[in-house]
Motif scaffolding. Structure first.
Motif, PDB file in Angstrom:
ATOM      1  N   ASP A 186      79.572  37.734  24.927  1.00 16.95           N
ATOM      2  CA  ASP A 186      80.174  38.524  26.008  1.00 16.95           C
ATOM      3  C   ASP A 186      79.070  39.136  26.874  1.00 16.95           C
ATOM      4  N   LYS A 222      80.279  42.571  14.696  1.00 17.86           N
ATOM      5  CA  LYS A 222      80.355  43.653  15.679  1.00 17.86           C
ATOM      6  C   LYS A 222      79.414  44.793  15.276  1.00 17.86           C
ATOM      7  N   LEU A 223      79.402  45.112  13.998  1.00 20.96           N
ATOM      8  CA  LEU A 223      78.562  46.217  13.536  1.00 20.96           C
ATOM      9  C   LEU A 223      77.077  45.918  13.740  1.00 20.96           C
ATOM     10  N   HIS A 229      88.525  41.241   6.860  1.00 20.07           N
ATOM     11  CA  HIS A 229      87.662  41.363   8.032  1.00 20.07           C
ATOM     12  C   HIS A 229      86.968  42.717   8.041  1.00 20.07           C
ATOM     13  N   LEU A 245      93.064  39.420  12.388  1.00 23.73           N
ATOM     14  CA  LEU A 245      93.501  40.787  12.635  1.00 23.73           C
ATOM     15  C   LEU A 245      95.025  40.812  12.618  1.00 23.73           C
ATOM     16  N   TYR A 271      71.980  41.147  20.441  1.00 23.06           N
ATOM     17  CA  TYR A 271      73.083  41.207  21.393  1.00 23.06           C
ATOM     18  C   TYR A 271      74.331  40.592  20.788  1.00 23.06           C
ATOM     19  N   VAL A 293      95.561  35.245   6.850  1.00 25.55           N
ATOM     20  CA  VAL A 293      94.727  36.439   6.776  1.00 25.55           C
ATOM     21  C   VAL A 293      94.527  36.874   5.323  1.00 25.55           C
ATOM     22  N   THR A 313      83.168  50.637  18.454  1.00 23.20           N
ATOM     23  CA  THR A 313      83.541  50.796  17.040  1.00 23.20           C
ATOM     24  C   THR A 313      83.399  52.245  16.578  1.00 23.20           C
ATOM     25  N   HIS A 314      82.384  52.916  17.137  1.00 21.52           N
ATOM     26  CA  HIS A 314      82.177  54.321  16.773  1.00 21.52           C
ATOM     27  C   HIS A 314      83.413  55.150  17.110  1.00 21.52           C
ATOM     28  N   PRO A 334      88.490  42.997  19.778  1.00 26.36           N
ATOM     29  CA  PRO A 334      87.417  43.879  19.333  1.00 26.36           C
ATOM     30  C   PRO A 334      86.002  43.365  19.513  1.00 26.36           C
ATOM     31  N   MET A 335      85.812  42.078  19.663  1.00 28.51           N
ATOM     32  CA  MET A 335      84.429  41.625  19.842  1.00 28.51           C
ATOM     33  C   MET A 335      83.953  41.775  21.283  1.00 28.51           C
ATOM     34  N   ARG A 336      84.845  42.165  22.166  1.00 26.88           N
ATOM     35  CA  ARG A 336      84.409  42.440  23.533  1.00 26.88           C
ATOM     36  C   ARG A 336      83.479  43.638  23.517  1.00 26.88           C
ATOM     37  N   LYS A 337      82.471  43.580  24.383  1.00 26.61           N
ATOM     38  CA  LYS A 337      81.432  44.614  24.357  1.00 26.61           C
ATOM     39  C   LYS A 337      81.977  46.011  24.625  1.00 26.61           C
ATOM     40  N   GLU A 338      83.050  46.116  25.390  1.00 24.46           N
ATOM     41  CA  GLU A 338      83.507  47.474  25.709  1.00 24.46           C
ATOM     42  C   GLU A 338      84.257  48.127  24.550  1.00 24.46           C
ATOM     43  N   PHE A 339      84.565  47.358  23.530  1.00 23.33           N
ATOM     44  CA  PHE A 339      85.230  47.963  22.381  1.00 23.33           C
ATOM     45  C   PHE A 339      84.203  48.758  21.584  1.00 23.33           C
ATOM     46  N   MET A 374      89.406  37.583  18.905  1.00 26.63           N
ATOM     47  CA  MET A 374      88.270  38.491  18.990  1.00 26.63           C
ATOM     48  C   MET A 374      87.799  38.757  20.415  1.00 26.63           C
ATOM     49  N   PHE A 375      87.983  37.771  21.310  1.00 26.89           N
ATOM     50  CA  PHE A 375      87.524  37.938  22.682  1.00 26.89           C
ATOM     51  C   PHE A 375      88.659  37.891  23.687  1.00 26.89           C
ATOM     52  N   GLU A 414      75.791  44.439  16.159  1.00 27.85           N
ATOM     53  CA  GLU A 414      75.429  44.682  17.558  1.00 27.85           C
ATOM     54  C   GLU A 414      75.067  46.145  17.809  1.00 27.85           C
ATOM     55  N   ARG A 415      75.470  47.004  16.884  1.00 27.49           N
ATOM     56  CA  ARG A 415      75.189  48.428  17.050  1.00 27.49           C
ATOM     57  C   ARG A 415      73.921  48.837  16.319  1.00 27.49           C
TER      58      ARG A 415
END
Lengths: 190, 596, 368
Positions: free
Chosen positions: A62, C49-50, C44, A133, C324, C40, A148-149, A141-146, A117-118, C52-53
């Motif tokens: 993304d 995602k984590l 997950h 999900l 990234y 499912v 997680t914090h 959720p894998m979009r950058k604007e999501f 995810m995207f 990336e942080r």
């Protein structure tokens, strides 16, 4: 490693057939950049004509600042041992991409995951929508604007008893009575 | 293969023989498993060794580490006073916290069983809650395995033999690549900011350099230091003494990084463009400043930015005070001073040169015509060495000598020079003499490691062939009876005696008189302020104790309108960065007095 | 034939005879599977995602969690991708250590597979043995890395710690022991008629479709196709080490079992060679301060042979101090979904988890 003959032959074969750009990344690694509409023809060409019968991987990146999703198809030639990356970019606002699970069956799994995810749509894609999900009601959720914090803070409660934590840098500037100017704060410790 | 395959049916039954073997998974009687020497179990932190830098808390990807205050640990310079507390409900025992601990105080132990019925016990302050774990350390980290970078990027310098030939600058400065590499070492804890008298935003500007944003670095530096070029070259850098990395390795070269940042803006115009100082509208108040040294200049700069009308009265022909006249040009070239002064003038600071207060203008006049006065006169008069024949020709104080040389005048030191003292001024005197081809010896009362001078200066002197005689107490100067000129100095050798466990004191050894023949004796044992210019009525109100003006934390003196700073006040150390801090804080004081 | 009623049956989401949560939705007629769909598994954890942080070094502590039975190839693949982006040399000694760790990981994972495969066939002695013996390998890991399951040992630039004193001797002794035990395993499992009958002709992956379906690793080698990343695209020092890549014809569970059985012997062979050839010197090419370390912008694709087959990491850097995007592809991603869905129809319900085990399905690789 020095001559990269096979790599260049592959690059020429693909780039000249489709009039696209590409480059040899290193030995055994070649990438081509394609328009999203020609991706499936390239993949089919590579599979049927060139012998790239194995698809290793398919990924999405993304690039939020450019407003694009980058899709990377990683395919492999089991005899030549070469890996070809077919890269394409699609509009982030209209995220639609051709479905390729007729070329490789397991692309179906990747595409379903990307859909979840995207939020990329693959017209004609068959398969469960809730693959990973279940009952997800937020943005993909894998979009950058999501964030997680933020999501974690809103969804879960934090353990009590840790409120007395202090920030070392803040503690030190408080003690010495100084104020770090706002424009400098982005360089403070995260 | 038929369904009834006798061999295939009977073969597995051979396992029955295992019944008679010694079991290898469970021991009788029960033995607990011994964790390996490398095991990653619960944390242990040596609370005395820990300096509370918080690097563990920053690297922890699970947010499991909090920095908290403990009852019996107070912060001090070089110690934030905070200690890590681990939320073991979050910890994943990756041990990155151990690998980034700059002091090596945080370790993991062999304790892998922790049973409690109180969930709060899982918030563990290692070292405090498990002091006995010290004996069970397992996963530790030495300087080789650590992720901290302990080795400083070396600074390039002129070769010792080359540099005594001229007054060319000795230190060559970091290249961009070197600066980035050095800035990368910083762990951004900020312990240095507390040690810095001026509390500069050190981690921030270093991080800006590390990320390649030199302009931002310069902007951050100018936020509370208007003389960074000087600090980047000659600061006493007490910050580096408390760097988290110097506990086990070499401190981050904070001074050289600041120097690098200032070098990215080589002209006044560039400084102005990058720093882009916001000058507020004139507020109608005027401030008179006595002395254009670091304290006076700093006060002037920030007052001018706030819209005050500022005038500095300087007795000499050149601004800069001790940094102009007291520091040799191979450490701080004239162009650097000029650049800084021009930048100050460009934002509206007025400097009246050759205007000695008390002679060319009265202090009363300054006092009455301004809303506030700042006094930053520095220490002008050298202390006497206090030995016989000190008044002979050929005896000179280091600051007088440096002032002569820095004013482009000449002073012949002859072939052999003795310098008395162990501070930076003594080393400066010695190294300047060496540049005139003299053979120089420094006589110092204590040991070399006791010398207050920078280690880099001492090393520099040694590289330039200067001889240091430690534990030498001068007793008299020997002069030629006919000409009256100095021909030598006599000193006693000393032994170091520690009294009551205190700092060892040199005690002369009787009968160890040694004579060093020389043409010049340079004394560098300290200076005092000159208050002759100040009318008597002010002197009483100002409260001058032991030659220094008394001030409060806003650098306000006994007279409401008069503020003071620099070496001549009793506050902080006697160095340039403390003088800058005085000037900066006096601005706050003046603001408070006039603007409320 | 009387057409029986179709019933929907869920296997999972609790560990369906394999390590990790996943769910297979089956349509059955009597005892026979008509169709299957992987569903499912509530597993997950958003690792990608984590990551990336987190910064480049912090991220490495998450990687081992992608697959519990065999975490080390994840660390290695990430490290290799990052090293490629950063143009970072790895010391020779570190490469040998990495090879040893990889093969130990393969062995301990084999022990776990051995337990699962026989356990899902109803043979419960073998799991007792193999899980017990696996602990000897975990002991080696504990001595080397400080952790038994999650080692967090291989990171960009090399490995975290040098070999402890006496470790290689202990390893060689363990290898001798395991080699002896393998003969005993043969007697109770591979020579066992019950296992043979259960495994032969079941769960066949057709040779002509295997590569197209994305089959990799021992499953692919069980169809007679010789394919192994260690040979095809040698990494670390596999090109300096002499070993065979066993293959079997047939494509059924039995063929895959025989491939794995032989692979463990090859691992022992590799470890012995690597220990004998191990050079001295540095084991780590230190990266910059982990908080500030940036990796040049670009994309890298690295792959490694794990016990289940090829593991690939697609790592993207934008030049910053954090990855990234990191996309992990484990072998189970295709085996556990497409391949499983294709080969289950026509099989007996009792064989479902047996087949899952033989495909080397590791659900955490599907739902990351």
């Amino acid at each position: 490693m020095t001559d990269l003959v096979k790599e260049n032959i592959l690059l020429n074969a693909v780039t000249s057939a489709f009039k696209i750009e590409g480059k040899v990344i290193r030995d055994r690694r070649v990438e081509v950049h394609a328009d999203k509409n020609t991706v499936s023809s390239i993949l089919l060409f590579a599979k049927k004509q060139l012998g790239y019968i194995h698809m290793n991987h398919m990924t999405c990146i993304d690039w939020i600042e450019q407003g694009e999703f980058e899709l990377v198809y990683t395919i492999y030639h089991p005899v030549d041992k070469l890996t070809l990356f077919v890269k394409t970019r699609i509009d982030r606002e209209i995220p639609v991409m051709e479905n390729i699970d007729t070329i490789w069956d397991h692309a179906n799994t990747y595409e379903r995951e990307m859909r979840e995810m995207f939020g990329i749509e693959f017209p004609g894609l068959v398969g469960e929508h809730d693959f990973i999900l279940e009952d997800w009601d937020q943005i993909p959720p894998m979009r950058k604007e999501f964030d997680t914090h933020k999501y974690a803070a809103e969804t879960f409660y934090t353990r009590p008893g840790r409120e007395d934590a202090k920030d070392v840098r803040e503690e030190l500037s408080k003690r010495s009575g100084t104020v770090v100017p706002d424009f400098a704060k982005k360089y403070s410790r995260e | 293969m038929s369904f009834i395959d006798l061999k295939g049916m009977l073969q597995p039954l051979g396992a029955v023989k295992q019944l008679f073997k010694k079991p290898h998974t469970i021991q009788y009687p029960y033995e607990t498993n011994k964790a390996s020497d490398n095991y990653r179990g619960l944390h242990f932190n040596d609370l005395d060794q820990c300096i509370g830098c918080g690097n563990c808390s920053t690297i922890c990807q699970n947010d499991a580490i909090d920095m908290i205050s403990l009852d019996n640990i107070d912060g001090k310079k070089g110690d934030s006073g905070l200690r890590p507390r681990i939320d073991n409900g979050r910890c994943c025992w990756c041990a990155l916290c151990v690998d980034v601990c700059p002091t090596g105080s945080l370790n993991l132990t062999k304790d892998y069983i922790f049973v409690t019925d109180n969930p709060n016990d899982f918030l563990l302050t290692p070292g405090l809650d498990n002091p006995d774990a010290k004996d069970r350390l397992s996963y530790t980290c030495d300087m080789n395995t650590s992720l901290s970078l302990y080795d400083r990027v070396p600074m390039r310098e002129l070769d010792g033999k080359e540099r005594v030939k001229s007054f060319a600058e000795v230190v060559l400065g970091y290249s961009e690549e070197e600066a980035r590499a050095e800035a990368d070492r910083c762990i951004s804890c900020g312990l240095c900011t507390e040690a810095c008298p001026e509390n500069m935003h050190i981690p921030e500007y270093i991080n800006a350099i590390a990320r390649g944003n030199d302009d931002d670095a310069l902007r951050i530096i100018y936020d509370n230091n208007p003389l960074p070029e000087m600090c980047g070259k000659v600061c006493t850098r007490v910050c580096e003494d408390v760097c988290a990395l110097q506990v086990r390795g070499e401190a981050v070269a904070i001074r050289w990084l600041k120097r690098y940042a200032t070098e990215t803006a080589p002209t006044v115009e560039m400084i102005k463009e990058i720093v882009d100082p916001k000058i507020e509208e004139p507020n109608g108040f005027s401030v008179g400043i006595v002395g254009a040294g670091p304290a006076g200049l700093t006060a002037a700069y920030y007052l001018a930015l706030k819209g005050y009308d500022v005038t500095i009265y300087e007795a000499q022909a050149h601004a800069g005070g001790m940094i102009m006249y007291g520091i040799p040009k191979y450490r701080f070239p004239l162009e650097s001073i000029d650049k800084q002064i021009q930048y100050m003038e460009s934002i509206g600071v007025k400097i009246k040169y050759n205007t000695k207060v008390g002679k060319d203008i009265t202090f009363d006049e300054i006092y009455t015509n301004n809303d506030a006065v700042f006094v930053g006169i520095g220490l002008q008069n050298p202390w006497n060495i206090g030995i016989k024949n000190e008044d002979s020709p050929g005896v000179i104080s280091a600051i007088e000598y440096l002032k002569i040389i820095n004013s482009d005048e000449t002073y012949d030191v002859g072939k052999k020079v003795a310098v008395i003292g162990g501070g930076n001024v003594a080393i400066d005197g010695a190294r300047v003499s060496a540049r005139f081809g003299a053979d120089v010896t420094i006589l110092y009362r204590r040991r070399v490691e006791d010398m207050p001078a920078d280690w880099e200066e001492i090393e520099g002197a040694e590289h330039e062939g200067i001889n240091i005689v430690p534990q030498a107490i001068p007793t008299r100067i020997i002069k030629d009876e006919k000409t009256g000129k100095v021909i030598g100095i006599e000193y006693l050798k000393a032994k170091m005696v520690a009294e009551d466990g205190g700092r060892p004191r040199p005690v002369a050894i009787e009968g160890s008189e040694t004579i060093y023949e020389c043409d010049t004796v340079i004394g560098a044992i300290g200076q005092q302020a000159d208050f002759d210019w100040l009318p008597e009525n002010y002197k009483e109100d100002l409260i001058i104790e032991r030659g220094k003006i008394q001030v409060n934390d806003l650098r306000q003196t006994g007279v409401t309108k008069i503020f003071a700073g620099g070496d001549s006040v009793k506050y902080g150390n006697s160095d340039a960065i403390s003088a800058i801090a005085d000037g900066f804080n006096a601005v706050k004081g003046i603001d408070k007095l006039l603007l409320k | 034939m009387v057409r029986e009623k179709e019933t929907t049956l869920y296997i999972g989401p609790q560990h369906p005879g394999i390590t990790g949560n996943m769910m297979v939705k089956l349509k059955v007629q009597g005892d026979t599977v008509v169709s299957a769909a992987t569903h499912v598994g509530y597993l997950h954890r958003a690792f990608e995602k984590l990551i990336e942080r987190r910064n480049w070094i912090q991220a490495f502590t998450l990687l081992c969690r992608f697959c519990v039975p065999e975490p080390d190839p994840m660390e290695l693949t990430y490290a290799r991708a990052v090293e490629e982006l950063d143009n970072r040399e790895v010391p020779e000694r570190a490469k040998y250590i990495r090879v040893i760790v990889m093969e130990l990981a393969r062995m301990q994972s084999f022990m776990l597979w051995y337990a699962g495969q026989s356990g899902s066939a109803g043979l419960y002695l073998t799991p007792q043995w193999s899980v017990g013996d696996r602990n000897y390998i975990l002991d080696l890991f504990e001595d080397l890395t400080g952790g038994r399951i999650y080692h967090m040992y291989i990171w960009p630039g090399g490995v975290r710690r040098d070999l402890p004193e006496g470790w290689t001797d202990k390893t060689l002794r363990t290898m001798d022991y395991i080699e002896k035990r393998l003969d005993e395993y043969n007697k109770i499992l591979f020579d066992n008629t019950i296992f043979q009958k259960r495994a032969q002709g079941v769960g066949i992956v057709p040779k002509d479709k295997a590569i197209e379906w994305g089959v990799v690793g021992p499953v692919l080698r069980g169809t007679g196709i010789k394919s192994d990343v260690r040979i095809d695209e040698p990494y670390e020092v596999y090109d300096k080490i002499d070993f065979d890549v066993p293959t079997q014809e047939g494509g059924d569970i039995w063929a895959r079992a025989l491939v794995r059985k032989e692979e463990v012997r090859q691992s022992i062979r590799i470890i012995r060679q690597a220990i004998a050839d191990m050079p001295g010197g540095a084991y780590y090419n230190k990266v910059s301060n982990p908080m500030k370390w940036t990796v040049p912008a670009g994309q890298a694709w690295a792959k490694t042979e794990s016990v289940r087959g090829e593991i690939g990491f697609h790592v993207t850097s934008d030049g910053g101090n954090k990855p990234y995007r990191v996309h992990v592809k484990g072998a189970a991603y295709t085996h556990g979904v497409t391949v499983l869905e294709k080969i289950l129809p026509g099989q007996n319900i009792a064989d479902v988890s047996f087949i899952l085990n033989s495909l080397g399905v590791c659900p955490p690789e599907i739902e990351r």
